[in-house]
Design an enzyme around this catalytic site. Structure first.
Site, PDB file in Angstrom:
ATOM      1  CG  ASP A   1      -0.400   0.082   2.530  1.00  0.00           C
ATOM      2  OD1 ASP A   1       0.773  -0.333   2.702  1.00  0.00           O
ATOM      3  OD2 ASP A   1      -1.074   0.578   3.452  1.00  0.00           O
TER       4      ASP A   1
ATOM      5  CB  ALA B   1      -3.419  -0.193  -5.694  1.00  0.00           C
TER       6      ALA B   1
ATOM      7  CG  ASP C   1      -2.809   1.680  -1.805  1.00  0.00           C
ATOM      8  OD1 ASP C   1      -3.360   1.876  -0.702  1.00  0.00           O
ATOM      9  OD2 ASP C   1      -2.500   0.551  -2.221  1.00  0.00           O
TER      10      ASP C   1
HETATM   11  O1  LIG Z   1      -2.613  -5.586   1.806  1.00  0.00           O
HETATM   12  C1  LIG Z   1      -1.453  -5.198   1.844  1.00  0.00           C
HETATM   13  O2  LIG Z   1      -0.749  -5.238   2.849  1.00  0.00           O
HETATM   14  C2  LIG Z   1      -0.840  -4.625   0.655  1.00  0.00           C
HETATM   15  O3  LIG Z   1      -0.071  -3.737   0.790  1.00  0.00           O
HETATM   16  C3  LIG Z   1      -1.225  -5.188  -0.687  1.00  0.00           C
HETATM   17  C4  LIG Z   1      -1.869  -4.245  -1.638  1.00  0.00           C
HETATM   18  O4  LIG Z   1      -0.926  -3.731  -2.562  1.00  0.00           O
HETATM   19  C5  LIG Z   1      -2.584  -3.115  -0.985  1.00  0.00           C
HETATM   20  O5  LIG Z   1      -3.343  -3.600   0.072  1.00  0.00           O
HETATM   21  C6  LIG Z   1      -3.506  -2.428  -1.930  1.00  0.00           C
HETATM   22  O6  LIG Z   1      -4.123  -1.382  -1.230  1.00  0.00           O
END
Ligand SMILES: O=C(O)C(=O)C[C@H](O)[C@H](O)CO
Length: 298
Positions: free
Chosen positions: A29, A253, A256
């Site tokens: 994220d 994402a 994000d």
């Molecule tokens: O869930 C997670 O810890 C992540 O970082 C994976 C993904 O890339 C993220 O959740 C997307 O928002």
């Protein structure tokens, strides 16, 4: 030069592709937000990422990938360790994740905060609830002290609660650390559905009120396909309807990318509405393709 520093965990990502195959990449994220910030910010803005990695081939590949994207990355290197991995599963465009990250180097990132790039007043430090979740529990309070000192030195702190109950011992622990993190932040970027589920908010305004009471000057409540609500000191509340996306391919994402769209404009003092619209636009592009990372056109 303004700096944007994001802190957290980047992992190997397996994203479903055609014919039952999986495409491997790197995502996580806070890294996703840095990746989109790099695309959306003026070249004069330095985008930096901080984490911990191992000393194996996957860690070296990740470092190369992050640096090639134009993001400053000098992580703490933990000998003998490696990076985490996650796999995306899709059900009609809605994603869920499986994780292999319990022994990842990033869990120890707070042991090397002196290796974090130095920031100056006016720079932004960004972290998330996932950053807090993956840290070894005894390093969470020192990490928040570090953030809090940065804020006292004039750094703007942005925080996305990004609630992932599976990464916490239980819901009470998660809500406690999310609240303590929000207390050291200036800009809060929560998602209403998660906040409703875990904090019992009955409307986005409830999320705004709860986080504003903890001291955040700006709260931006994302709401899936619903209106985004922003409340910020000295401004009237702003409501923005995101563009309708008919076919969501992969929602990974979305939040994000929104954060990057919003912060990239907010940090150069664009009107709040414009910052939210850019966030929504970027997010709408990301959910039309598979995996966390894609090229954005504005
Ligand atoms: O869930 C997670 O810890 C992540 O970082 C994976 C993904 O890339 C993220 O959740 C997307 O928002």
């Amino acid at each position: 030069m303004t700096r944007f520093l994001s802190i957290g965990e980047c992992m190997v990502e397996f994203a479903p592709d055609e014919g039952g195959l999986y495409r491997s990449g790197f995502a996580g994220d806070t890294f996703n937000t840095a990746w989109y910030m790099r695309q959306l910010c003026h070249p004069g803005t330095e985008v930096l990422y901080h984490s911990a990695i191992g000393d194996d081939a996957a860690s070296a590949e990740m470092t190369g990938f992050v640096r090639e994207a134009g993001i400053g990355f000098d992580p703490l290197v933990i000998p003998g360790a490696s990076v985490g991995l996650y796999m995306i599963s899709l059900l009609e465009g809605e994603r869920s994740f499986s994780y292999w990250r319990s022994a990842s180097a990033a869990r120890r990132l707070a042991e090397g905060l002196e290796a974090c790039p130095a920031l100056s007043p006016g720079d932004i430090l960004f972290f998330s609830g996932i950053t807090m979740a993956i840290l070894h529990p005894e390093t969470r309070a020192p990490f928040l002290d570090f953030v809090s000192k940065a804020r006292a030195n004039g750094i703007t702190v942005a925080f996305d609660p990004n609630l992932r109950p599976r990464l916490w011992a239980d819901g009470a622990e998660m809500c406690d650390w999310i609240t303590r993190s929000a207390e050291v932040a200036d800009v809060l970027l929560p998602s209403f559905d998660d906040e409703a589920t875990h904090f019992g908010d009955t409307a986005p305004q409830g999320t705004v009120t709860r986080y504003r009471a903890l001291g955040a000057a700006t709260v931006v409540v994302k709401n899936g396909g619903g209106d985004v609500l922003v409340q910020s000191d000295g401004h009237a509340p702003v409501h923005v309807s995101p563009p309708k996306v008919m076919q969501v391919v992969d929602s990974t994402a979305a939040g994000d990318a929104f954060n990057a769209g919003f912060l990239s404009r907010w940090m150069r003092k664009a009107p709040l509405r414009e910052a939210v619209e850019v966030g929504c636009n970027v997010s709408a592009q990301v959910i039309r393709q598979r995996g966390a990372l894609t090229r954005i056109s504005l």
